[in-house]
Design an enzyme around this catalytic site. Structure first.
Site, PDB file in Angstrom:
ATOM      1  CB  SER A 186      -6.277  -1.225   7.227  1.00  0.00           C
ATOM      2  OG  SER A 186      -6.593  -2.459   7.812  1.00  0.00           O
TER       3      SER A 186
ATOM      4  CB  THR B  26      -0.988   0.003   1.198  1.00  0.00           C
ATOM      5  OG1 THR B  26      -1.691  -1.227   1.233  1.00  0.00           O
ATOM      6  CG2 THR B  26      -1.967   1.154   1.136  1.00  0.00           C
TER       7      THR B  26
ATOM      8  CB  THR C  45      -3.441  -1.065  -1.553  1.00  0.00           C
ATOM      9  OG1 THR C  45      -2.716  -2.178  -1.031  1.00  0.00           O
ATOM     10  CG2 THR C  45      -4.897  -1.455  -1.734  1.00  0.00           C
TER      11      THR C  45
ATOM     12  N   GLY D 209       0.650  -0.033   5.100  1.00  0.00           N
ATOM     13  CA  GLY D 209       1.122  -1.095   5.989  1.00  0.00           C
ATOM     14  C   GLY D 209      -0.020  -1.837   6.669  1.00  0.00           C
TER      15      GLY D 209
HETATM   16  N1  GLY Z   1      -4.883  -3.974   1.269  1.00  0.00           N
HETATM   17  C1  GLY Z   1      -4.654  -3.264   2.465  1.00  0.00           C
HETATM   18  C2  GLY Z   1      -5.873  -2.597   2.926  1.00  0.00           C
HETATM   19  O1  GLY Z   1      -6.683  -2.188   2.116  1.00  0.00           O
HETATM   20  O2  GLY Z   1      -6.069  -2.507   4.109  1.00  0.00           O
END
Ligand code: GLY
Length: 563
Positions: free
Chosen positions: A448, A376, A394, A468
């Protein structure tokens, strides 16, 4: 000459290669940067790549706005930071538009293929998590290009091809591998070296991974982006590129179809906000975890203002249980098109008071190690009109599904691992997720990613976001607190040691740049503590009427470009 490349609606393909070379020398010449922070007066980009930050700034110097800059910066990041993001992935864009004093949230998160089912990662009735992390079944429908184009069409002033020119040039003529990218290649070499596309991109003739400072190219990606011309959605989601992508996936046993690509749409979502000690904090709604950041801040604001110094044990004594509680409530988050997320209740004063009270009575359990991941990428942009854009983008874990479409130079995401693969089964980030986030056809996985813009007295004062995995949530909370409560400048705020507690596993991760006495004090509070070299990366811009102060995060590298 470099500026002319970015003049509005100018077709950069008409420029001479000499002009492009000059532009690229301008973009690359400052690498690596010597300082993690910078100040300027008019416009700024803080990003996880110095080259990408300067590409965004060049767009604004040529008359583009923050959204134009965000499109160019995103596309460059997809070349220079291809382990973290790219057009094979997706993201969120949070926009503050100064003229209307309004916020806009754009969700161009990947979504599950229409043929996806909750059982697709079960073999003989047992979950096989790896299927969601690498290979064709890990790949969700990319949203990046559809999102960037939707933002550009609504707010931008320049043509797509003009904004794509820096990325095309870097991919075609070469860019230096950063130390972080070299680490990503090293960490995943065993897997990605099995893919012909990655071998061509990041390994030398003897098969050794490219090192920091080596010049890499992705000429096939340059050709792909060139072919997008000024019709990126038509070309990528419905044209020749769509057929190439689907054919390749089909041959490898994937389930992604032409309908998946043709039906992909980004979604404009109403940003959510809370008051925090005289500020108003805005972020993305679900499927982002912005609401979790807001809940943690609201629980903090429900108590007396913390007068202990930033980074002190007393500060962490209050923060850690509230952070943990925020992650517990994250179980209610998912794609709002499929699940009713009780946002109003979660952010209500009643729930915040109860959650705070429950959180401050911590009990423990067994601990396991949380995966270290720096997938990300986040960046912040402020332009001279006062528009603010924060983008988190990401392909999920480092190099996504560890799979390319070799003839396109296209790196594919493994965003399916952000779903609950099976109840009780942790994902790559050791997040044990709820049924609300189970796989369904066309559904977006819970993320996240939490881009943030903070207002005070009706004007923006702070932009922030991180990368992260779940450490985005804890990292963004801590940097925002360091700036708002402890009045640290962005560079110091970002450099502060951080902690991370995501409730399950029952473990507090403590960065090794925090003093040993601090982690011992946290351990004496009854927590299982694990010291880790570093957590996720956060970048931020502090905004005042006559000054912009930006910082990138040395944990991952990057740059701040301002004017
Ligand atoms: N792929 C990491 C997120 O979207 O949290």
């Amino acid at each position: 000459m470099a500026n002319s490349c970015f003049s509005p609606h100018y077709n950069c393909a008409l420029l001479t290669s000499a002009a492009f070379s000059l532009l690229m020398i301008t973009l690359i010449s400052g690498w690596p940067t010597s300082s993690a922070g910078a100040e300027s007066h008019h416009e700024m980009v803080a990003a996880e790549s110095d080259v990408a930050a300067r590409a965004g700034l060049e767009v604004m110097k040529a008359g583009g706005n923050a959204v134009d800059a965000a499109v160019a910066t995103s596309l460059v990041l997809g070349v220079t930071n291809a382990g973290s993001c790219g057009i094979g992935g997706g993201g969120f864009m949070l926009i503050y538009w100064a003229k209307s004093h309004r916020f806009y949230g754009l969700d161009y998160r990947e979504r599950a293929p229409l043929a996806a089912t909750p059982a697709m990662y079960l073999r003989d009735g047992k979950p096989v998590e790896e299927l969601a992390r690498s290979g064709p079944l890990a790949v969700a429908v990319p949203g990046e290009l559809a999102g960037l184009e939707a933002a550009r069409r609504r707010f931008g002033t320049m043509s797509f091809s003009a904004l794509a020119a820096p990325a095309i040039e870097l991919a075609r003529n070469g860019f230096p591998i950063t130390p972080h990218m070299a680490e990503d290649i090293d960490l995943t070499a065993g897997k990605i070296s099995q893919d012909a596309g990655f071998r061509e991109l990041y390994f030398d003739d003897s098969g050794a991974p490219l090192k920091a400072g080596a010049i890499a190219h992705n000429r096939k990606l340059a050709a792909l982006i060139t072919d997008l011309d000024n019709n990126p959605v038509g070309q990528f989601y419905r044209g020749k590129i769509a057929h190439q992508l689907v054919d390749y996936m089909h041959r490898r046993g994937g389930v992604l179809t032409l309908d998946d690509l043709a039906e992909y749409r980004p979604v404009w979502r109403e940003p959510i906000s809370i008051g925090y000690r005289g500020y108003q904090v805005y972020t993305m709604p679900p499927p982002s975890s912005g609401g979790v950041v807001l809940e943690i801040l609201a629980m903090l604001a429900a108590g007396p203002i913390d007068r202990s110094p930033a980074g002190s044990p007393l500060y962490f004594a209050e923060l850690i249980p509230l952070m943990r509680q925020g992650f517990i409530d994250r179980a209610d988050y998912a794609d709002p098109a499929y699940v009713k997320v009780p946002l109003t209740r979660l952010l209500s004063a009643k729930h915040i008071a109860e959650a705070r009270a429950i959180a401050l009575h911590h009990t423990g359990g067994p601990g396991i190690t949380v995966a270290h991941d720096h997938g990300t990428s986040n960046f912040c942009v402020v332009d001279r009109e006062g528009n603010v854009v924060v983008v988190t983008t990401t392909i999920n874990t480092i190099f996504g599904a560890k799979m390319t479409i070799p003839e396109l130079g296209l790196i594919l995401n493994d965003e399916m691992d952000d779903f609950t693969v099976a109840p009780g089964v942790p994902n790559a980030f050791k997040l044990v997720q709820a049924a609300a986030n189970q796989v369904a056809p066309g559904k977006r996985p819970l993320s996240s990613m939490s881009p943030i813009i903070v207002m005070r007295n009706g004007r923006p004062v702070l932009a922030a976001g991180g990368s992260g995995g779940p450490t985005i949530i804890s990292g963004v909370v801590q940097v925002v607190l360091d700036e708002l409560d402890f009045h640290l400048d962005p560079q110091r705020a970002v450099a502060q040691g951080r902690v991370h507690d995501q409730a399950a596993p029952d473990l507090v991760l403590v960065e090794s740049n925090l003093p040993a006495e601090t982690s011992e004090a946290i351990s004496r509070m009854g927590y299982h503590v694990k010291r880790v070299p570093e957590l996720g990366a956060v970048n931020t811009i502090a905004i005042s009427p006559d000054q912009l102060q930006g910082a990138f995060d040395r944990r991952k590298g990057g740059g701040v470009a301002g004017d």
